[in-house]
Scaffold this active site. Structure first.
Site, PDB file in Angstrom:
ATOM      1  N   SER A 196      72.625  23.106  15.278  1.00  0.00           N
ATOM      2  CA  SER A 196      71.491  22.301  14.822  1.00  0.00           C
ATOM      3  C   SER A 196      70.657  23.064  13.798  1.00  0.00           C
ATOM      4  O   SER A 196      70.214  22.492  12.817  1.00  0.00           O
ATOM      5  CB  SER A 196      70.641  21.842  15.998  1.00  0.00           C
ATOM      6  OG  SER A 196      70.433  22.897  16.891  1.00  0.00           O
ATOM      7  N   ASN A 197      70.463  24.361  14.029  1.00  0.00           N
ATOM      8  CA  ASN A 197      69.680  25.132  13.064  1.00  0.00           C
ATOM      9  C   ASN A 197      70.586  26.083  12.304  1.00  0.00           C
ATOM     10  O   ASN A 197      70.807  27.207  12.716  1.00  0.00           O
ATOM     11  CB  ASN A 197      68.584  25.933  13.773  1.00  0.00           C
ATOM     12  CG  ASN A 197      67.604  25.010  14.472  1.00  0.00           C
ATOM     13  OD1 ASN A 197      67.080  24.090  13.872  1.00  0.00           O
ATOM     14  ND2 ASN A 197      67.410  25.248  15.756  1.00  0.00           N
TER      15      ASN A 197
ATOM     16  N   GLU B 194      63.342  33.036  26.757  1.00  0.00           N
ATOM     17  CA  GLU B 194      63.630  33.176  25.327  1.00  0.00           C
ATOM     18  C   GLU B 194      64.176  34.570  25.026  1.00  0.00           C
ATOM     19  O   GLU B 194      63.907  35.527  25.748  1.00  0.00           O
ATOM     20  CB  GLU B 194      62.350  32.974  24.515  1.00  0.00           C
ATOM     21  CG  GLU B 194      61.652  31.645  24.745  1.00  0.00           C
ATOM     22  CD  GLU B 194      62.517  30.457  24.370  1.00  0.00           C
ATOM     23  OE1 GLU B 194      63.178  30.517  23.326  1.00  0.00           O
ATOM     24  OE2 GLU B 194      62.535  29.483  25.143  1.00  0.00           O
TER      25      GLU B 194
ATOM     26  N   GLU C  35      73.261  28.223  27.821  1.00  0.00           N
ATOM     27  CA  GLU C  35      74.064  27.068  28.236  1.00  0.00           C
ATOM     28  C   GLU C  35      75.222  26.797  27.266  1.00  0.00           C
ATOM     29  O   GLU C  35      76.111  26.024  27.592  1.00  0.00           O
ATOM     30  CB  GLU C  35      73.176  25.831  28.408  1.00  0.00           C
ATOM     31  CG  GLU C  35      72.727  25.120  27.136  1.00  0.00           C
ATOM     32  CD  GLU C  35      71.685  25.888  26.347  1.00  0.00           C
ATOM     33  OE1 GLU C  35      71.000  26.751  26.930  1.00  0.00           O
ATOM     34  OE2 GLU C  35      71.551  25.621  25.129  1.00  0.00           O
TER      35      GLU C  35
ATOM     36  N   VAL D  51      79.028  23.339  17.300  1.00  0.00           N
ATOM     37  CA  VAL D  51      77.898  22.410  17.249  1.00  0.00           C
ATOM     38  C   VAL D  51      76.688  23.234  16.861  1.00  0.00           C
ATOM     39  O   VAL D  51      76.347  24.199  17.544  1.00  0.00           O
ATOM     40  CB  VAL D  51      77.656  21.749  18.629  1.00  0.00           C
ATOM     41  CG1 VAL D  51      76.506  20.764  18.543  1.00  0.00           C
ATOM     42  CG2 VAL D  51      78.924  21.058  19.110  1.00  0.00           C
TER      43      VAL D  51
ATOM     44  N   TYR E 236      85.664  26.427  21.756  1.00  0.00           N
ATOM     45  CA  TYR E 236      84.293  26.081  21.388  1.00  0.00           C
ATOM     46  C   TYR E 236      83.601  27.354  20.932  1.00  0.00           C
ATOM     47  O   TYR E 236      83.652  28.381  21.639  1.00  0.00           O
ATOM     48  CB  TYR E 236      83.572  25.476  22.601  1.00  0.00           C
ATOM     49  CG  TYR E 236      82.095  25.273  22.366  1.00  0.00           C
ATOM     50  CD1 TYR E 236      81.637  24.221  21.575  1.00  0.00           C
ATOM     51  CD2 TYR E 236      81.156  26.142  22.919  1.00  0.00           C
ATOM     52  CE1 TYR E 236      80.293  24.047  21.337  1.00  0.00           C
ATOM     53  CE2 TYR E 236      79.798  25.968  22.682  1.00  0.00           C
ATOM     54  CZ  TYR E 236      79.374  24.918  21.892  1.00  0.00           C
ATOM     55  OH  TYR E 236      78.038  24.760  21.646  1.00  0.00           O
TER      56      TYR E 236
ATOM     57  N   TYR F 222      71.001  31.144  32.796  1.00  0.00           N
ATOM     58  CA  TYR F 222      71.136  29.756  32.337  1.00  0.00           C
ATOM     59  C   TYR F 222      72.176  29.005  33.164  1.00  0.00           C
ATOM     60  O   TYR F 222      72.135  27.793  33.269  1.00  0.00           O
ATOM     61  CB  TYR F 222      71.536  29.729  30.866  1.00  0.00           C
ATOM     62  CG  TYR F 222      70.379  29.948  29.918  1.00  0.00           C
ATOM     63  CD1 TYR F 222      69.721  28.862  29.352  1.00  0.00           C
ATOM     64  CD2 TYR F 222      69.943  31.228  29.590  1.00  0.00           C
ATOM     65  CE1 TYR F 222      68.671  29.041  28.477  1.00  0.00           C
ATOM     66  CE2 TYR F 222      68.879  31.428  28.721  1.00  0.00           C
ATOM     67  CZ  TYR F 222      68.243  30.326  28.169  1.00  0.00           C
ATOM     68  OH  TYR F 222      67.196  30.502  27.316  1.00  0.00           O
TER      69      TYR F 222
ATOM     70  N   ASN G  64      72.153  31.979  19.078  1.00  0.00           N
ATOM     71  CA  ASN G  64      71.333  32.051  17.861  1.00  0.00           C
ATOM     72  C   ASN G  64      70.623  33.391  17.745  1.00  0.00           C
ATOM     73  O   ASN G  64      69.985  33.688  16.749  1.00  0.00           O
ATOM     74  CB  ASN G  64      70.341  30.884  17.767  1.00  0.00           C
ATOM     75  CG  ASN G  64      69.373  30.854  18.931  1.00  0.00           C
ATOM     76  OD1 ASN G  64      69.236  31.857  19.652  1.00  0.00           O
ATOM     77  ND2 ASN G  64      68.712  29.741  19.139  1.00  0.00           N
TER      78      ASN G  64
ATOM     79  N   ARG H 120      75.894  34.496  12.882  1.00  0.00           N
ATOM     80  CA  ARG H 120      76.868  33.491  13.329  1.00  0.00           C
ATOM     81  C   ARG H 120      77.353  32.618  12.174  1.00  0.00           C
ATOM     82  O   ARG H 120      78.486  32.152  12.169  1.00  0.00           O
ATOM     83  CB  ARG H 120      76.286  32.638  14.452  1.00  0.00           C
ATOM     84  CG  ARG H 120      75.031  31.884  14.098  1.00  0.00           C
ATOM     85  CD  ARG H 120      74.555  31.072  15.280  1.00  0.00           C
ATOM     86  NE  ARG H 120      73.422  30.229  14.921  1.00  0.00           N
ATOM     87  CZ  ARG H 120      72.895  29.335  15.718  1.00  0.00           C
ATOM     88  NH1 ARG H 120      73.389  29.163  16.922  1.00  0.00           N
ATOM     89  NH2 ARG H 120      71.871  28.611  15.332  1.00  0.00           N
TER      90      ARG H 120
END
Ligand SMILES: *[C@@H]1O[C@H](CO)[C@@H](O)[C@H](O)[C@H]1NC(C)=O
Ligand SMILES: *[C@@H]1O[C@H](CO)[C@@H](O)[C@H](O)[C@H]1NC(C)=O
Ligand SMILES: *[C@@H]1O[C@H](CO)[C@@H](O)[C@H](O)[C@H]1NC(C)=O
Ligand SMILES: *[C@@H]1O[C@H](CO)[C@@H](O)[C@H](O)[C@H]1NC(C)=O
Length: 348
Positions: A183-184, A119, A244, A181, A230, A150, A235, A191
């Site tokens: 998610s949070n 982390e 990754e 992409v 991409y 990673y 985060n 960002r």
């Protein structure tokens, strides 16, 4: 043939050589053979608890059977504690209090306790309680005792001579310019600010919860492969924290990564030159947007970002067993005597 002085010189030369060989075999072949590190038979690595819960089979000789690493005994039975050369503790469960360090058990003189975390510092909580506990660290950081990235690039198999031209390695049928992409989504994150500013100059396709278009795992890479770029926006921005998002989502899918994360130097240390676009290399998102729009018009220049794909392929690490087995071949590298007196300062 030869004069007596030649014979004498030959004799002296051979005598010197023999003496050298005797000295070397007595005292070891230089600094590479530090005997204090030599463990006869297997190195025993005890994983104190499995990261995030699920456990995996350690039947047989796992490190050899799965990864062709020999002399490596990976176990998870705490009853084997006293025979373990290393005891590995995954940080998350210690942080939440789900698991505790076995301070009541004696540590043999050579047993090492290893702190394991993948982390970023933001997610490791307060590390002060863990000062003066661990001997070695295992993380994505390049300065950890065991670096477990990673992902990384590995040469393609040279035996098969399977080098391809750049055209072959760029996925076809690209249409969206840039894809993200997420998610949070948190508007306060750097960002998100960069995204909101960047989309004023170029069109960004958004997937995940924010765009209301959640991708099934099997759809992720095929979707990204159709994008020219991409947005590999981490985060959390901290030293060496490259996940990754770069290795799998961008490189493996075949889209050029636009990265937001640690400074360009951290990327350059692990990724091929001219294979990614770092936002810090542009004075503004407007100029970044202009650069991206121009780049796709110059096919050759765009293809240059994929040059590495002709000779290399991506390896991503997902299995904890592989990461743990990878300790064995590197066991002799970190200092034999070490204590992280201030883990907090190191891991920040
Ligand atoms: C090393 O460990 C493996 C896997 O546990 C085991 O099969 C093998 O017999 C061990 N070898 C020695 C020398 O202890
Ligand atoms: C050679 O590369 C092609 C395209 O990447 C792949 O489909 C094929 O399986 C490879 N062949 C070998 C022998 O590795
Ligand atoms: C966001 O990150 C970039 C690159 O690290 C940096 O240049 C910029 O100043 C940051 N912006 C904010 C608002 O923190
Ligand atoms: C490992 O760390 C402990 C705790 O600080 C220390 O007492 C011990 O000497 C260290 N062992 C080695 C081999 O460095």
């Amino acid at each position: 043939m030869g004069s007596p002085s030649f014979c004498l010189r030959l004799f002296l030369f051979i005598t010197c050589l023999v003496t050298l060989v005797i000295i070397l075999s007595e005292y070891g072949w230089g600094p590479c053979s530090d005997r204090s590190h030599t463990i006869p038979g297997n190195l025993t690595i005890l994983l104190w608890h499995w990261p995030f819960g699920p456990s995996y089979s350690l039947e047989g000789d796992v490190c050899w059977d799965k990864y062709r690493i020999s002399g490596c005994r990976l176990v998870d039975q705490r009853s084997l504690y006293s025979s373990a050369d290393l005891v590995v503790f995954h940080h998350r469960e210690l942080m939440t209090g789900q698991e505790r360090l076995p301070f009541h058990l004696p540590r043999t003189w050579h047993q090492k306790w290893v702190w394991l975390s993948l982390e970023s510092p933001d997610n490791n909580g307060d590390l002060k309680p863990f000062n003066n506990v661990f001997n070695w660290t295992m993380s994505y950081r390049r300065d950890a005792d065991f670096t477990i990235p990673y992902g990384k690039l590995v040469p393609k198999n040279r035996d098969t001579n399977n080098y391809s031209s750049t055209e072959d390695v760029i996925p076809k049928n690209k249409s969206p310019l840039a894809c993200w992409v997420v998610s949070n989504y948190n508007l306060q994150q750097n960002r998100s600010l960069v995204y909101n500013s960047l989309r004023k100059s170029i069109k960004v396709e958004v997937y995940g919860q924010l765009g209301g278009r959640v991708l099934a795992p099997s759809n992720l890479l095929p979707t990204i492969s159709r994008c020219y770029f991409y947005l590999a926006f981490e985060n959390s921005v901290s030293k060496d924290y490259i996940t990754e998002k770069l290795w799998r989502n961008a490189y493996q899918a075949g889209a050029v990564p636009v990265v937001l994360g640690p400074p360009p130097g951290d990327y350059k240390a692990v990724a091929p030159p001219n294979s990614f676009i770092h936002i810090e290399d542009f004075p503004s998102t407007k100029e970044l947007g202009n650069y991206l729009s121009q780049l796709i018009l110059d096919k050759e220049r765009y293809a240059g970002y994929f040059a590495w794909r002709r000779s290399h392929q991506v390896k991503v690490y997902t299995d904890w067993r592989e990461r743990l087995c990878s300790i064995c071949p590197k066991y002799h590298i970190p200092p034999a005597q070490k204590v992280y007196h201030d883990l907090e300062a190191w891991a920040r």
